[in-house]
Design a protein around this motif. Structure first.
Motif, mmCIF file in Angstrom:
data_model
loop_
_atom_site.group_PDB
_atom_site.id
_atom_site.type_symbol
_atom_site.label_atom_id
_atom_site.label_comp_id
_atom_site.label_asym_id
_atom_site.label_seq_id
_atom_site.Cartn_x
_atom_site.Cartn_y
_atom_site.Cartn_z
ATOM 1 N N GLY A 101 0.799 -1.222 0.000
ATOM 2 C CA GLY A 101 0.000 0.000 0.000
ATOM 3 C C GLY A 101 0.830 1.269 0.000
ATOM 4 N N ALA A 102 2.154 1.152 0.079
ATOM 5 C CA ALA A 102 3.031 2.334 0.009
ATOM 6 C C ALA A 102 4.297 1.932 -0.752
ATOM 7 C CB ALA A 102 3.363 2.843 1.400
ATOM 8 N N ALA A 103 4.081 1.368 -1.938
ATOM 9 C CA ALA A 103 5.196 0.843 -2.721
ATOM 10 C C ALA A 103 6.199 1.929 -3.072
ATOM 11 C CB ALA A 103 4.668 0.199 -4.011
ATOM 12 N N GLN A 104 7.444 1.552 -3.150
ATOM 13 C CA GLN A 104 8.535 2.433 -3.564
ATOM 14 C C GLN A 104 8.700 3.646 -2.655
ATOM 15 O OE1 GLN A 104 9.435 2.911 -7.794
ATOM 16 N NE2 GLN A 104 7.699 1.589 -8.279
ATOM 17 N N SER A 105 8.323 3.496 -1.371
ATOM 18 C CA SER A 105 8.487 4.619 -0.439
ATOM 19 C C SER A 105 9.754 4.485 0.401
ATOM 20 C CB SER A 105 7.262 4.707 0.481
ATOM 21 O OG SER A 105 7.127 3.523 1.247
ATOM 22 N N LEU A 106 10.467 3.373 0.262
ATOM 23 C CA LEU A 106 11.682 3.174 1.056
ATOM 24 C C LEU A 106 12.908 3.672 0.305
ATOM 25 C CD1 LEU A 106 10.942 -0.526 2.122
ATOM 26 C CD2 LEU A 106 10.810 1.481 3.614
ATOM 27 N N ARG A 124 -7.137 5.238 -0.133
ATOM 28 C CA ARG A 124 -6.619 3.999 -0.739
ATOM 29 C C ARG A 124 -5.307 3.567 -0.097
ATOM 30 N NH1 ARG A 124 -7.209 5.035 -7.091
ATOM 31 N NH2 ARG A 124 -5.957 6.781 -6.436
ATOM 32 N N GLN A 125 -4.548 4.540 0.416
ATOM 33 C CA GLN A 125 -3.300 4.199 1.110
ATOM 34 C C GLN A 125 -3.579 3.435 2.393
ATOM 35 O OE1 GLN A 125 -0.466 7.730 1.311
ATOM 36 N NE2 GLN A 125 -2.347 8.728 0.651
ATOM 37 N N CYS A 126 -4.788 3.626 2.939
ATOM 38 C CA CYS A 126 -5.123 3.067 4.251
ATOM 39 C C CYS A 126 -5.872 1.750 4.132
ATOM 40 C CB CYS A 126 -5.997 4.047 5.031
ATOM 41 S SG CYS A 126 -5.510 5.773 4.855
ATOM 42 N N ALA A 127 -6.497 1.566 2.934
ATOM 43 C CA ALA A 127 -7.488 0.488 2.790
ATOM 44 C C ALA A 127 -6.891 -0.907 2.881
ATOM 45 C CB ALA A 127 -8.239 0.654 1.467
ATOM 46 N N SER A 128 -5.566 -1.012 2.738
ATOM 47 C CA SER A 128 -5.007 -2.355 2.875
ATOM 48 C C SER A 128 -5.081 -2.825 4.330
ATOM 49 C CB SER A 128 -3.571 -2.416 2.357
ATOM 50 O OG SER A 128 -2.749 -1.537 3.072
ATOM 51 N N CYS A 129 -5.223 -1.884 5.266
ATOM 52 C CA CYS A 129 -5.296 -2.270 6.677
ATOM 53 C C CYS A 129 -6.614 -1.872 7.349
ATOM 54 C CB CYS A 129 -4.154 -1.640 7.471
ATOM 55 S SG CYS A 129 -2.513 -2.180 6.953
ATOM 56 N N HIS A 130 -7.240 -0.777 6.892
ATOM 57 C CA HIS A 130 -8.413 -0.241 7.596
ATOM 58 C C HIS A 130 -9.663 -0.312 6.734
ATOM 59 C CE1 HIS A 130 -6.234 1.485 11.007
ATOM 60 N NE2 HIS A 130 -5.341 1.990 10.173
ATOM 61 N N GLN A 131 -10.784 -0.636 7.384
ATOM 62 C CA GLN A 131 -12.090 -0.532 6.725
ATOM 63 C C GLN A 131 -12.893 0.565 7.411
ATOM 64 O OE1 GLN A 131 -14.027 -4.369 6.761
ATOM 65 N NE2 GLN A 131 -12.655 -5.174 5.181
ATOM 66 N N ILE A 132 -13.816 1.150 6.641
ATOM 67 C CA ILE A 132 -14.702 2.165 7.196
ATOM 68 C C ILE A 132 -16.040 2.055 6.484
ATOM 69 C CG2 ILE A 132 -13.938 3.990 5.575
ATOM 70 C CD1 ILE A 132 -14.166 5.936 8.045
#
Lengths: 424, 366
Positions: B135-140, B269-277
């Motif tokens: 969910g945060a590819a290529q951020s490292l 969308r950055q959050c949706a891999s871990c959080h639902q709402i």
């Protein structure tokens, strides 16, 4: 003939009471069913006969009849950690012919569906070429293109069935496949445009999604029949199938058909990336693993009857149908058995027989109402015959996950219900 | 055959004719090449190639200059990876197991981890760099990827805790399972053996069922799925009560700007891999986010919060514009020691949009 009434009063009474259909009567004469009374759907005026329906443009992009709302892709939630890096399955038991409708083609994403505008997409070719290049989608549409019909099967299709019968439905056991007419530019033309160096023996295809999907492809295949496809079944690719452009790698495992294709790098060795080492390698019983098992072996499955599509009409004329395919050619023949393999019958092939495309087969028989064990066995144009699951296990063990093309068995009971079983 | 042979003669050399069994044919004229190319496309600029050519190969092709040690990698891993992969690579739920598994590959329950299965270290570096964190590819940064890779080696007992991985020593690493892989051999082990005319009649005396899927009962229930879908459709329609409430309470805080909510939805969308709402949201890797805004920190039932979150909640901290904005901009710094694997939004504007979306989507505490 005309002097003999086809349906005697007593026969009519019997049918009215029992409400069953029948084939040939004991006398050998064909006897059709009789209704207990007039069918109100015929004798009474129905709303659709009387009132006006929707006009044009109510649905500028048409959708299936609302009465077919059950015909959908379905997932198996416990298979994956979440719904983003996950899979759903084509409802094979609801389909006929050989073409999969675009909205029913199974989905497999590793980081969800990338949302890319046609005008924002770029395709880069770099590495061992004379000219490292960038193409827009409009550039790609100016290259000569071809139309080809191919199946795409995930290497993990039927992977849940290695250790035994697990999922009840051909959608779940065999639904990681679709068969589509692609329109695309031969990959060869793009490589020629960039000027392939003779040292370029491997190609890395990379997707633009957040998984940055990558696969190594040998140059021989890239120059042979791969397409850079923009359209499926006549319209531009669906987003979940890689809009605006995907790679088509005929006959080879679906993971290589990189969606949202953004880059082609030419190299002199394979990259050994995650999806060709950690995944999509086949662990054998002794702990060693096959790599680069690209071709999809010949395979078939009976789609009707099957657990999601039981026999509901009782004894009598019954249509058995299914699909078959091979990554190495066409399917000239499919054998079918209804007694668990004691006696086999050659099925009737119907529809286009195209290279590396799905084929449709039929076997019509009169069901006597007793339990059945149904199997199909594909023969491909190389002479290869689809093996049993046990034949595969002898060679590969139980841990392979991928490339399970073993013969599938459905057990039908007296009620016509089907179950996924193994026999011996 | 003579007819099709005649037809072949009449076709141009570049045309192949496929004659099919039923007597119809598909004419296929391959798309033609053009000598010297079509002159389409343009030259790729060096900056463009540098931006996209991120792949790494086992022989070191593509490996950037850099380094990272186990200790640095552990910190990064706990922050960014452990929510899914577990503190020791043992994995949470069905997320991939990254460590252990040596000696299991020829058993009944093989564990294919980095240490037990992966043939090349370059695969780890390449994959972590291109696709992780999820969910945060290529951020490292490159050094961070070296450090995480070093820590993954440490988790797999390949190195000691004082190890530093760099482009200098990278090619010296050999993975334990490298030699277990071999090229597809089906051509010799299967194709010939399976290309045999099979039995058609009297192939067995009798057959019996040896395994049944219904015993396992793991097939999704179609009826249940349909009912859930119907419920979701019904829930998606605005209820009359909500409409009445909106009309009746004009004095309450102004409805969030729809554009801001839409922007927040995109960012989510950055959050949706871990959080639902929203309707039906449940705890997953992160807690579901309904009834959050205006509620104490760490107050969702059934979610196992970090000690840091529990303390923040116990100290009376409540999610409001100020606390949410600060947290979303710098999750690590604002509540130190928490486990959310997210580095923070990029701007105050993004944070405002996210807060607006969370409130609009069901995050407002009831």
């Amino acid at each position: 003939m005309t002097d003999t009434p086809k349906h005697s009063p007593s026969r009519r009474q019997f049918l009215a009471g029992a409400a069953v259909a029948t084939g040939a009567a004991a006398t050998g004469k064909l006897v059709h069913a009789q209704a207990a009374g007039p069918d109100p759907l015929i004798t009474e005026l129905q709303p659709w006969q009387q009132y006006l329906g929707d006009g044009v443009d109510v649905r500028p992009y048409g959708v299936p009849s609302k009465h077919e709302a059950h015909v959908v892709r379905r997932t198996v939630p416990w298979l994956t950690a979440d719904a983003v890096s996950s899979i759903n399955f084509t409802p094979l038991h609801e389909l006929e012919g050989i073409i999969t409708p675009n909205g029913l083609c199974f989905e497999r994403h590793h980081s969800g569906v990338a949302d890319i505008a046609w005008g924002d997409h770029r395709l880069m070719i770099n590495g061992l070429v004379d000219n490292q290049m960038v193409f827009t989608m409009d550039d790609l549409m100016r290259f000569p293109r071809e139309n080809r019909t191919y199946f795409l099967e995930c290497a993990a299709n039927t992977g849940m069935e290695w250790r035994g019968s697990q999922l009840n439905g051909c959608q779940f056991t065999h639904g990681m496949i679709h068969n589509v007419v692609y329109t695309g530019v031969p990959l060869r033309l793009l490589l020629e445009e960039a000027g392939l160096k003779t040292s370029g023996t491997w190609l890395l295809a990379e997707g633009a999604d957040a998984s940055g999907m990558t696969r190594s492809i040998p140059m021989e295949k890239a120059l042979d029949d791969c397409l850079v496809a923009t359209h499926m079944n006549g319209e531009r690719l669906r987003a979940e199938q890689g809009y605006p452009v995907r790679l088509v790698v005929p006959g080879w495992e679906g993971n290589m058909w990189v969606k949202w294709l953004r880059r082609l790098e030419i190299g002199d060795a394979p990259w050994h990336h995650r999806e060709e080492t950690s995944k999509y390698t086949d662990l054998l019983a002794n702990g060693d693993a096959r790599r680069f098992t690209w071709e999809m072996d010949a395979k078939s499955v009976i789609t009707n009857p099957s657990p999601q599509a039981p026999i509901t009409h009782g004894p009598g004329p019954t249509v058995l149908t299914g699909v078959a395919w091979s990554g190495r050619g066409t399917i000239p023949r499919v054998d079918v058995t209804i007694d668990g393999g004691i006696t086999w019958h050659q099925a009737r092939m119907s529809g286009p027989s195209l290279d590396k495309s799905m084929h449709r087969f039929y076997y019509e028989f009169d069901w006597d109402g007793r339990p059945l064990l149904l199997q199909s066995r594909a023969h491909d144009s190389t002479g290869y015959v689809q093996p049993t699951k046990d034949q595969l296990r002898v060679v590969r063990g139980f841990n392979s996950i991928y490339h399970n093309n073993g013969i599938q068995t459905w057990a039908i009971n007296e009620a016509g219900e089907a179950e996924n079983v193994e026999i011996g | 055959m003579s007819k099709s042979a005649k037809m072949m003669k009449n076709l141009t050399l570049s045309t192949a004719l496929v004659v099919l069994g039923a007597g119809f044919a598909v004419a296929e004229t391959p798309a033609p090449s053009r000598e010297g190319g079509f002159g389409l496309g343009r030259a790729a600029l060096p900056e463009e190639i540098a931006a996209w050519d991120i792949d790494i190969r086992p022989d070191g092709l593509g490996l950037p200059v850099g380094s990272g040690d186990v200790y640095t990698g552990e910190e990064l891993y706990i922050d960014l990876c452990s929510a899914c992969h577990g503190d020791f690579g043992e994995a949470v739920g069905r997320w991939p197991v990254l460590a252990g598994g040596r000696g299991t590959l020829d058993g009944e329950d093989p564990h294919k981890t980095i240490g037990s299965y992966w043939p090349y270290l370059s695969t780890v570096w390449d994959y972590v760099h291109r696709a992780m964190p999820y969910g945060a590819a290529q951020s490292l940064s490159d050094d961070e990827v070296y450090a995480i890779t070093a820590y993954l080696m440490y988790l797999n007992d390949m190195v000691d805790d004082d190890f530093e991985l760099s482009n200098e020593n990278f090619l010296e690493v050999a993975m334990p399972n490298e030699t277990a892989f071999f090229m597809d051999d089906r051509a010799t082990t299967e194709l010939t053996a399976f290309s045999v005319e099979p039995c058609m009649e009297n192939c067995a005396d009798s057959v019996s069922i040896t395994a049944r899927a219904t015993v396992l009962s793991v097939t999704p229930e179609q009826e249940a799925a349909a009912a859930t879908a119907a419920a979701a459709t019904a829930a998606a329609a605005p209820t009359p009560a909500a409409v009445v409430e909106e009309v009746a309470a004009p004095a309450a805080a102004a409805a969030p700007d729809p554009a801001l909510v839409a922007a927040g939805e995109g960012l989510f969308r950055q959050c949706a891999s871990c959080h639902q709402i929203g309707e039906g949201a449940v705890n997953r890797t992160g807690p579901q986010l309904n009834n959050t805004y205006g509620a104490p920190v760490g107050s969702h039932d059934g979610f196992r919060y970090s000690p840091a979150f529990q303390q923040a909640g116990e100290s009376g901290m409540v999610w409001d514009d100020e606390t949410l904005t600060a947290f979303l901009l710098d999750p690590r710094g604002y509540i130190q020691g928490n486990r959310m694997a997210f580095r923070g939004l990029r701007s105050e504007e993004d944070a405002a949009a996210m807060v607006a979306y969370i409130r609009a989507a069901g995050g407002e505490a009831k």
